[in-house]
Design a protein around this motif. Sequence first.
Motif: not given
Length: 429
Positions: A243-244, A342-344, A373-374, A403-405
């Motif tokens: 989410g970040a 790719a995020w939503g 968490a959001k 990297g987090a994804n």
Amino acid sequence: MTDMVQSTAAPSVARVSDAYRWTQLAVGVAAMVMIANYQYGWTFFVPDIQKKFGWDRASIQWAFTLFVLFETWLVPVEGWFVDKYGPRIVVLVGGVLCAIGWAINAQATTLNGYYLGMIIAGIGAGGVYGTCVGNALKWFPDKRGLAAGITAAGFGAGSALTVAPIQAMIKDSGFQTTFLYFGLGQGIIICILAFFLLAPKAGQVPNVVANANLLQTRRNYQPTEVLRQPIFWLMYFMFVIVGAGGLMVTANLKPIAADWKVDNVPVTLMAVTMTAVTFAATIDRVLNGLTRPFFGWISDMIGRENTMFIAFGMEGFGIWMLYLWGHDPIWFVLLSGFVFFAWGEIYSLFPSTCTDTFGAKFATTNAGLLYTAKGTAALLVPIGNYMQQSSGTWDSVFIIAAGANILASLLAIAVLKPWRKVVVAKSTV
């Protein structure tokens, strides 16, 4: 605690038609469309606020962070009210608070004024969001991913049609007038829609589905039990790190475009010409909406974790490519759209995974706990701004987000999938 029970219980009323269920879903989607600008429209106000008052960008963006924090961290409380008293009252109050929040923004002359306005708008938007997603999960135990995705799509794509009108009104009438008119108009419509929302009664909806790829519990975990489950905290961690990155781009789309000097460059795609930032914002919101039912539907067929592996991997790749090629205005538009697509889907995959794991009876509250968490992820948005201010570039922010994804993608398939299989198996014996 609630008259909403799992559909495997003895039916007390007759099954409703699919048309009735889809009507309830449509009302929820319409309410989600009305709260979309409170988050996704914010980026268009930031440059004018900065120009008028001279505050640094990171300080202004704390208003966005506070909005997301209060939009998310109170959802479990609002979800408890929904599970106990039904969706109508929570959405009604939410609409009133949304209108008040942006009305305060219209009058604010201090940072604290904007912080207060966005906190109030965040509480209202969170009540609407959590209620509508939770209601969708209850009405569609047979299509949870799709239902949650369609509902969340209203939030993701709801502001697409107002990107140009908001920017035009800011230019012609000023950002303060725009805050007032859009805030009041959207809030009033939410209040009207609230009167049409209902929660399903026992027996009105189908049973949960049986699918080898789709693990669904037959047990209803209470919220206090969910918080004691380690697998919940794994999902929470994954939600935060995915989410970040998306929130960072959402809050800073126009500032990033300005820093890369592509914001006002005309871009022509499919015989349509707009400035790069307007084109990107419009496409981003459409794709951010479409991805939610699309990946929700995919996850109903191939499983939640398999879908997470694909989507989160795409997101990591997209952020990396935006970092490499985003200085070109055409690629900025195309790759920002890819990133949002790719995020939503996190807003359909995580609620449906949570309900599959912990049951439908307390779905609104439990999904609300995970949705916080959001808010946690939003705390990283100002950190990204401070990193950019100290280095003068967005490089490290983009590299860390990519990297987090990739990490979340690997965790989904290697850790969450086998672990959830064990948890669900234990809950159904």
